[in-house]
Design an enzyme around this catalytic site. Sequence first.
Site: not given
Ligand code: RFL
Ligand code: PHB
Length: 385
Positions: A72, A196, A288, A292, A380
Amino acid sequence: MRAQVVIIGAGPAGLMLGRLLELAGIDAVILERKSPEYVLGRIRAGVLEQGTIDLMDRAQAGARMHAEGLIHHGVELSFDGDRQRFDFTQLMGRHVMVYGQTEVTRDLMAARQAMTIYEADDVSVHDFDGRPWVTYRKNGVTHRIDCDFIAGCDGFHGVARASVPPTAITTFERTYPFGWLGVLVDQPPVADELIYAHHERGFALCSQRSATRSRYYVQVPADEKADAWDDARFWDELRSRLNPESAEALRTGPSIEKSVAPLRSFVAEPLRFGQLFLCGDAAHIVPPTGAKGLNLAMSDVAALADAFIEHYVDSSLAALDGYSAKVLRRIWKAERFSWWMTNLLHTFPENGAFGRRIQRAEFDYLAGSVSAQQSFAENYLGLPL
Ligand code: RFL
Ligand code: PHB
């Protein structure tokens, strides 16, 4: 059992750390509470910064990402229907890639050769101020792993941060009175690039996973239940928040996933406690809006992997000693940007008419100033590691 490093959590942070360590010949075991299918069922991030793309290549897990990920070159912000495109290539000479976190996780799982123990219950960390060890239960049997270091990659609700004595850790937190209701749908995206959108009714985001799969979000009250939204209600609400052309172009269909994510800003300090290190969502949360969270997790991991490698290969503790301070500087900058973008684009009824005028002025400033656009694009796209 003995390992050099025990990694708790097989999300993107834990899997990437494990992969970088195994490529460097360091013996690291991953303990994950859930099953692989459960981990892959979580629909989360979608936007990868260049630093994350490079790290996938370093992990030798980037082939499918390069084949299927979408590059993108820009993004659109829309405010009460007025549209502004940010041309990343022109502003900064860089781009981002749209490739789902689920796919990143799948590729890292497939690349991994060393041991990942899934469905490990009651993981607990011991003696991390001295000679650390970790216990877990699997199929009713308790196991012990002695190790040099523990990496807490277990997300916001994990056990690693929770095991640190409260007097040794300081946390900084802001919760927002709203969340994002997200829908995944097998329909082509409404536009080539992400949109956005700010609207009086609330924020909306049009994102995508591929040419045929789209991801949409709308701002909802923090306590909203996804069940309260049938598909028709979601599409009507999303359309009402978009500019008329995008609303017209929106292709709807039955949702294949629908969930509400709370919005939170959170940082723990420091990120090292003896031989225990925190990484990714275990250490910090961003709303989100700035895309980041995953990228920040990956930049923590890059720093921690290099510090372990420096320790085992060069017998130097300097990088491990510097890990917390080094990554926290970058974390706070990403916190600032995510907080700023959240404030710009969401509806905050408590801020009243004055607050809305300030948001409008901020948008107009961005639309009219190349320096403001460069600052937006620089953040970004991701600050240097
Ligand atoms: P995770 O992915 O939460 O993984 C942690 C893992 O640890 C396990 N766990 C355990 N295992 C053993 N014993 C325990 N006691 C445990 N407790 C937990 C869990 O089951 C899990 O498998 O953390 P990690 O690896 O640090 O990764 C972080 C990312 O997942 C998170 O920051 C992103 O998803 C945030 N996020 C976004 N980030 C971006 O860079 N770009 C995006 O576009 C973006 N969009 C988003 C997002 C997060 C969202 N949600 C649902 C919060 C969009 C959304 C909607
Ligand atoms: C997504 O595609 O899930 C997404 C993209 C951009 C964001 C957050 C989530 O800032």
